[in-house]
Design an enzyme around this catalytic site. Structure first.
Site, short mmCIF file in Angstrom:
data_model
loop_
_atom_site.label_atom_id
_atom_site.label_comp_id
_atom_site.label_asym_id
_atom_site.label_seq_id
_atom_site.Cartn_x
_atom_site.Cartn_y
_atom_site.Cartn_z
CG LEU A 101 -2.02 -1.03 1.31
CD1 LEU A 101 -2.74 -0.93 2.65
CD2 LEU A 101 -3.01 -0.87 0.16
CG ASP A 102 0.43 4.22 -3.00
OD1 ASP A 102 1.21 3.35 -3.42
OD2 ASP A 102 -0.43 4.79 -3.71
CE LYS A 103 5.39 9.10 4.51
NZ LYS A 103 6.30 10.25 4.31
CB THR A 105 -2.93 3.85 0.79
OG1 THR A 105 -2.85 4.67 -0.38
CG2 THR A 105 -4.18 2.98 0.69
CG HIS A 211 1.11 5.96 -7.10
ND1 HIS A 211 1.26 5.71 -5.76
CD2 HIS A 211 2.30 6.41 -7.54
CE1 HIS A 211 2.52 6.00 -5.40
NE2 HIS A 211 3.17 6.42 -6.45
#
Length: 261
Positions: A101-103, A105, A211
């Site tokens: 998961l993105d930072k 998110t 993303h």
């Protein structure tokens, strides 16, 4: 059981890594150095040592983790804290995150030492669905939704995304929903004019480009300010888990995921 499988499922390291350990003579079976990863051992009776220490067989493990925003999905990072910082009381050697998961998110992230399980869940051809809840600046009309559902270009020269599912929950202007939206992400809101259109909903995708959710919504004019993964396949995030908390998956939950793949 193969020796490399035994070590991988005993939190010594990932399968590829433990093969290297074995070939370099770091592993003993019943007191003798063994350099062949495929050698068969009895996990119940044989004594396996790695760097002089007896290895206890733990078997396959599966964790559900509620990831908070602000943490990198990686084992270590020179600048930022990582999701592994929450597992200080657990031996995480050989255990890895399933996807990422993105930072910024939040939400459902899985950890395991089962390489085949990870591969099956993340393999693009399996089309495992992942659902995200979002808040975004902008609006979504019928044409926007149709584009998201049928596939959309999210970068120059890129192929269309695979068909997705979009479910709009709320839409209107910021002043109507400002108490529901995460304030830390709203630096783009003009505090003097609360007429900025906003929209929330669920987007379900079956691939994992970088993303991707943010880029898909951006392609139809929406700027994501909050993103949370709420499900993978048939597995829902346990909302009783506070951000940063984790627990073992139940047998029922594991079976739900296995049915997915």
């Amino acid at each position: 059981m193969r020796l490399d499988k035994f070590l991988a499922e005993s939190s010594v390291g990932r399968r590829k890594k433990v093969r290297t350990y074995i070939k370099e003579g770091m592993v003993k079976v019943n007191g003798d150095v063994v350099t062949e990863p495929a050698v068969e051992i009895n996990e119940s009776s044989d004594v396996i040592e790695y760097l002089g220490k007896v290895v206890t067989y733990t078997g396959k493990v599966y964790y559900m983790f509620n990831k908070p925003a602000g943490y990198i999905t990686a084992r270590k990072d020179k600048v930022h804290k990582t999701v592994f910082d929450f597992f200080n009381d657990v031996n995480m050697n050989g255990i890895f995150h399933v996807g990422r998961l993105d930072k910024d998110t939040e939400g459902l992230l899985l950890f395991t030492n089962d390489g085949e399980f990870e591969h099956q869940l993340m393999y693009p051809q399996k089309h495992v669905e992942k659902t995200y809840f979002f808040w975004a600046l902008g609006s979504l009309d019928e044409e926007d939704r149709k584009q998201l559902e049928q596939g959309i270009y999210i970068g120059k020269g890129k192929i269309l995304t695979k068909p997705a599912k979009i479910e709009v929950q709320k839409c209107g202007i910021y002043k109507e929903f400002k108490h529901e939206m995460p304030a830390r992400n709203l630096h783009n809101i003009d505090s003097d004019q609360y007429n900025q259109p906003v929209v929330s909903g669920y987007l379900t995708i079956s691939e994992g480009r970088k993303h991707q959710v943010k880029r898909m919504l951006k392609a139809v004019g929406c700027y994501v300010v909050y993103l949370k993964r709420v499900s993978i396949g048939g597995l829902l995030l346990d909302e009783s888990l506070e951000k940063g908390q984790y627990r073992f998956l139940t047998e029922v939950e594991i079976q739900k995921l296995l049915l997915t793949i």
